[in-house]
Write a protein that holds these residues in place. Structure first.
Motif, short mmCIF file in Angstrom:
data_model
loop_
_atom_site.label_atom_id
_atom_site.label_comp_id
_atom_site.label_asym_id
_atom_site.label_seq_id
_atom_site.Cartn_x
_atom_site.Cartn_y
_atom_site.Cartn_z
N ASN A 656 -16.97 47.05 50.85
CA ASN A 656 -15.88 46.08 50.97
C ASN A 656 -16.37 44.73 51.49
OD1 ASN A 656 -13.83 47.92 50.18
ND2 ASN A 656 -13.89 48.84 52.22
N ALA A 657 -17.67 44.53 51.47
CA ALA A 657 -18.25 43.29 51.99
C ALA A 657 -18.25 42.21 50.91
CB ALA A 657 -19.66 43.55 52.50
N SER A 658 -18.83 41.06 51.25
CA SER A 658 -18.89 39.95 50.31
C SER A 658 -19.80 40.29 49.13
CB SER A 658 -19.42 38.70 51.01
OG SER A 658 -20.79 38.88 51.37
N LEU A 661 -23.58 39.93 49.97
CA LEU A 661 -24.19 41.04 50.69
C LEU A 661 -24.40 42.23 49.76
CD1 LEU A 661 -25.22 42.51 53.16
CD2 LEU A 661 -22.86 42.84 53.91
N GLN A 662 -23.41 42.53 48.95
CA GLN A 662 -23.54 43.64 48.00
C GLN A 662 -24.71 43.42 47.05
OE1 GLN A 662 -19.68 43.75 46.14
NE2 GLN A 662 -18.83 45.12 47.68
N GLU A 698 -16.57 43.79 41.17
CA GLU A 698 -16.04 42.81 40.24
C GLU A 698 -16.98 41.63 40.05
OE1 GLU A 698 -12.21 41.64 41.57
OE2 GLU A 698 -11.30 43.64 41.31
N SER A 699 -18.07 41.60 40.80
CA SER A 699 -19.01 40.48 40.75
C SER A 699 -20.10 40.72 39.72
CB SER A 699 -19.64 40.25 42.13
OG SER A 699 -20.73 39.36 42.04
N VAL A 733 -21.44 53.27 31.90
CA VAL A 733 -20.79 53.01 30.61
C VAL A 733 -19.89 51.78 30.71
CG1 VAL A 733 -18.97 53.90 29.07
CG2 VAL A 733 -20.94 55.33 29.67
N SER A 734 -19.18 51.69 31.83
CA SER A 734 -18.31 50.52 32.03
C SER A 734 -19.13 49.23 32.08
CB SER A 734 -17.52 50.69 33.33
OG SER A 734 -16.73 49.56 33.58
N LEU A 735 -20.25 49.27 32.79
CA LEU A 735 -21.12 48.10 32.82
C LEU A 735 -21.64 47.78 31.43
CD1 LEU A 735 -23.43 48.46 35.97
CD2 LEU A 735 -21.45 46.98 35.68
N CYS A 736 -22.10 48.80 30.74
CA CYS A 736 -22.71 48.63 29.42
C CYS A 736 -21.72 48.02 28.42
CB CYS A 736 -23.21 49.98 28.91
SG CYS A 736 -24.13 49.90 27.38
#
Length: 919
Positions: A656-658, A661-662, A698-699, A733-736
């Motif tokens: 849940n960080a920025s 950082l992720q 989402e980034s 799969v979602s990323l792809c």
């Protein structure tokens, strides 16, 4: 999200010194044009005394110890008529040492309660003026003792900070002990009662200037008993009974000016004072909401010949109307008055008082930053502050410079400033003026002017003007100051200027890098503000390849590691880690990456900082470890210092960080996982699940680093199976299929191809037969999902018409067109090991047509001419049987068209590099 000068004199020979030249400074500033070697023994005594006068008291006292002649000259009474104790700590022992020089002391400035307590040790009973700031902790007892020991005191000013511990009792003591008092200005007193004010009226018959500023309660009725008062300020004071005030103040026979700024004064009270007071000439009422919100009052122009200075009036024009000569430019009215030989004493006193109250109120308004004042600041506020910085009153100059530093700031936390206000200062000639003030010999003014330059330089246009006006050299010299506050603001200015790529080279050439590194060692204790700014500037400079080499060459690596290891302030830790990360980012062009890793304690400190409670520190530490992990030795050393465990823990905690950082947490794990040993350790430590969670971010940037880490982890069959078990296939799969980032989609496809090229199957079959059956069913469903999306991903880079043309022709142009359509430019930065390249070659023989196409597509990306690591990959391919396998794939009758064309392009890439190598 942002400083001042003192020059050292170095000994050359026994009695000769190198004296650096000083640039010309107007007003109170000084010009020395002496160059080269100076024989001090030939200078007249009055010249030496003049030079002494430009030093602070500590340097003056130190130089007086060098020889008998200078000891005599250093004790000359005129040098000790004024004393500014603000720039250095002054306790009782320091004051006692200075006492034998202070018999003729007339004017004193100090800072803080400790210095206030020490004043009596100076034994300067002839003091006429005392001016103190940072007075929150000064008590009644201290102030009473000060008053009792200085019976001839004429002026006492404490502020602008609130004097929270001072009460009416201390004011009564002042009244009794200081009968010659002419000026009393106190800020932030809770209550000033009638007894205290009446004591002033009774005992201080010469009291002409009173300021009870930002107080909670004052007895306004009793103020009407001080018949000697000419100037009265109650700016910012609350709970005033205005009808009572108007009734009694209008009877004061000598009252010339009243300052009611930042109060709730009403239009009725203003009319009452103007109509009833025979002596009142000027009322300053800046930021008085009840006046500004009354449209009729704002429109009312007649004040019976009295001046009202408010946000809705033309202040320059109003002040100009006080003078008989109306031909002068209104905007220059203050400077023209200073330059004139005006013999009207009353007018001079009014303008002098106006300078003081305007500088004070403008600073307070800038600090509170109320809404709706943009037009005021742009049309006259900035110009007023610039005019006031040229005042002959030291405290007015400093407050005006502080106001310029403050009024542009919108968000201090994020270093955000108002561009329009900053450029208004620049348009009015403020940059050259502030740079001149920053070179003043008075360190208090240096500090405030340099802070203004630093804040204004957040704006790119202002930063350019600062650089063009010689500001970089000035700030560099100021960073060498022995005054901590001066050095701090100078480092902040260099920090902001170094944001611009166009300034970094000039900053390095000016010698600022060495100055910044020296600050870290000079202020390693008790200088958190200096250290944060110095490390921040070094971090910006280290982002440039050439500047990073300069930082390393002057000992910057050691200095920054020292900060990361020993400083506990999070701002310093964050900037030190960022600087080390930027130094390590140039691994291909210089040796800084290895140098940082080899510095004793560096890796341990960065690993420890990933456990900080502050997100900014953790983010920069992880970023530094990510960059350092590109070096093979560093990668293994990070793991050996507990880096795997720390980074897995960080990834687990930052869901849940920025995004920043992720990204860095996943990136550091990506860098470590290049090593198969580390990859296995990350899997065993539980690193798969948090990376899968980050892959759902989402980034776009987080997508890339999480996908890269999972790609590396998936090379190991055990990790690949963990990814399946932890629900990683849907995430990949979602990323792809849907990530905005081509790189994230590409690496997700490669991770899926590793997972389902057959190597994981043997690992998945380990266990009981019932478990094997369950897992097999689950794997089959996951396999179908993965292959379907890998195929869809590859097809997004194919153009049927271009592929058909390439299949039908052997012309290079056809393959070139396909290459350009298929190319992912960022993929050229990926570097694969021999094992990884070999796995893709083997994948070309896989029964799955999708995996064949995927392998050929990957090898195409890794070998395209111009790619950062293309030659490395070509060398790996040529050292194996890859060309034969590629030719077979290109000619296979049952292979998909995409795989054939991609294989042909890879072969052409190999031939291209071979030809280039042989030339």
């Amino acid at each position: 999200m942002s400083r001042r000068v003192r020059r050292k004199v170095s000994r050359k020979g026994s009695n000769k010194l190198d004296l650096p030249s000083y640039s010309e400074i107007s007003g109170e500033n000084v010009r020395f044009e002496v160059r080269g070697v100076v024989d001090w023994t030939t200078l007249p005594d009055d010249s030496v005394i003049q030079l002494f006068s430009y030093l602070n008291y500590r340097d003056r006292a130190a130089l007086a110890t060098t020889c008998r002649t200078w000891r005599v000259l250093g004790n000359t009474p005129c040098l000790w008529a004024t004393l500014d104790l603000r720039t250095h700590k002054c306790d009782a022992s320091t004051a006692t040492l200075l006492a034998n020089r202070c018999s003729n002391l007339r004017k004193l400035r100090f800072r803080g309660a400790e210095s206030a307590d020490a004043l009596i040790n100076l034994k300067a009973r002839g003091l006429r003026e005392i001016n103190g700031d940072y007075c929150r902790k000064i008590t009644d007892a201290t102030l009473s003792i000060i008053a009792a020991r200085h019976e001839v005191l004429e002026s006492l000013q404490l502020g602008p900070d609130f004097c929270e511990r001072i009460s009416s009792d201390a004011i009564k003591a002042i009244a009794v002990c200081c009968p010659k008092l002419q000026k009393l200005r106190l800020s932030g007193i809770r209550e000033v009662d009638g007894d205290a004010i009446n004591a002033l009226a009774k005992n201080c018959q010469n009291l002409t200037d009173i300021g009870f500023i930002d107080c909670l309660n004052i007895d306004v009725k009793s103020l009407g008993n001080i018949l000697s008062v000419r100037f009265l300020s109650v700016a910012g004071t609350t709970n005033i009974e205005w009808p009572t005030a108007a009734e009694h103040w209008c009877k004061l026979p000598k009252l010339s000016g009243v300052d009611v700024s930042r109060t709730d004064i009403t239009p009725v009270t203003v009319f009452k004072l103007f109509s009833s007071s025979q002596s009142l000439k000027v009322m300053c009422a800046l930021n008085c909401p009840d006046l500004e919100d009354d449209a009729n009052f704002v429109a009312h122009k007649s004040n019976k010949g009295k001046l009202l200075l408010a946000l809705f009036t033309d202040i320059f024009k109003s002040v100009a109307s006080l003078f008989a000569d109306t031909t002068k430019k209104e905007r220059n009215i203050f400077s023209d008055w200073r330059a004139s030989n005006n013999k009207d004493r009353n007018l001079n006193e009014i303008i002098t008082w106006l300078e003081w109250v305007l500088s004070h109120s403008l600073l307070r308004i800038a600090e509170s930053n109320p809404q709706g004042l943009d037009n005021f600041w742009l049309t006259q506020g900035a110009a007023l502050l610039l005019n006031l910085t040229q005042s002959l009153q030291e405290d007015v100059q400093e407050r005006a410079a502080a106001g310029l530093a403050t009024f542009v700031v919108i968000d201090d936390e994020n270093a955000s400033i108002d561009g329009g206000r900053a450029e208004a200062v620049m348009r009015d000639g403020g940059i050259s003026l502030l740079l001149n003030l920053a070179r003043s010999w008075r360190e208090g003014l240096q500090s405030e002017a340099t802070k203004a330059i630093a804040n204004l330089s957040v704006n790119a246009n202002v930063a350019k003007a600062v650089a063009e006006d010689g500001g970089i050299n000035i700030l560099t010299n100021l960073a060498r100051s022995m005054n901590r506050l001066v050095a701090e603001e100078a480092a902040g200015g260099l920090w902001n200027l170094s944001v611009g790529e166009e300034h970094k080279g000039a900053i390095a050439e000016a010698g600022a890098v060495q100055a910044l590194v020296d600050l870290i060692f000079k202020w390693s204790i008790g200088g958190d503000g200096v250290l944060e700014r110095a490390a921040g500037a070094l971090a910006n400079l280290a982002a440039d390849d050439k500047c990073s080499m300069v930082v390393a060459a002057v000992g910057g690596v050691h200095a920054l590691v020292k900060l990361a290891c020993s400083c506990e302030y999070e701002g310093v830790q964050e900037q030190a880690a960022r600087a080390l990360g930027n130094l390590a980012a140039h691994g291909d062009s210089n040796g800084n990456n290895a140098a940082v890793g080899q510095e004793a304690g560096a890796l341990e400190a960065l690993v420890q900082l990933t456990r900080s409670p502050h997100d900014g520190v953790r983010q920069e530490a992880a970023g530094a470890l990510w960059n350092l992990s590109f070096d093979d030795r560093n990668r293994e050393a990070i793991a050996a210092t507990g880096g795997v465990e720390a980074l897995v823990s960080l990834a687990r905690s930052c869901s849940n960080a920025s995004p920043g950082l992720q990204e860095r947490a996943a990136g550091a794990l990506w860098g470590l996982s290049v090593s198969e040993t580390n990859s296995i350790a990350i899997g065993r430590e539980g690193g798969v699940a948090p990376l899968i969670a980050l892959a759902r971010s989402e980034s776009e940037d987080v997508h890339e680093t999480a996908a890269g880490a999972l790609w590396n982890l998936a090379f190991n069959p055990g990790n690949a199976f963990r990814i399946v078990e932890d629900g990683g296939v849907p995430a990949l799969v979602s990323l792809c299929s849907s990530s905005v980032s081509k790189m994230a989609r590409f690496m997700a496809a490669l991770a899926l191809s590793y997972m389902f090229d057959g190597r994981m199957d043997e690992f998945a079959l380990v266990g009981t037969s019932s478990e094997s059956s369950s897992k097999s069913v689950n794997l089959e469903g996951a396999r179908r999902m993965a292959l379907k999306n890998i195929e869809a991903f590859i097809l997004t880079f194919t153009d049927p018409q271009a592929f058909t043309a390439a299949a039908a022709s052997s012309a290079p142009a056809a393959l070139t067109q396909v290459t350009e359509l298929s190319r992912i430019h960022e993929a050229g930065h990926l570097r694969c090991s021999g094992a990884e390249i070999g796995r893709f070659v083997i994948m070309l023989r896989n029964p799955s047509s999708v995996l064949k196409a995927c392998a050929a597509f990957a090898l195409l990306q890794f070998t395209i001419p111009g790619g950062r690591h293309a030659l490395h990959h070509v060398s790996l391919l040529q050292n194996t049987a890859a060309p034969r396998v590629l030719r077979a794939a290109a000619a296979a009758a049952n292979a998909p068209l995409e795989a054939k064309i991609f294989a042909r392009i890879v072969l052409r890439n190999l031939e291209h590099h071979q030809t280039e190598t042989s030339i």
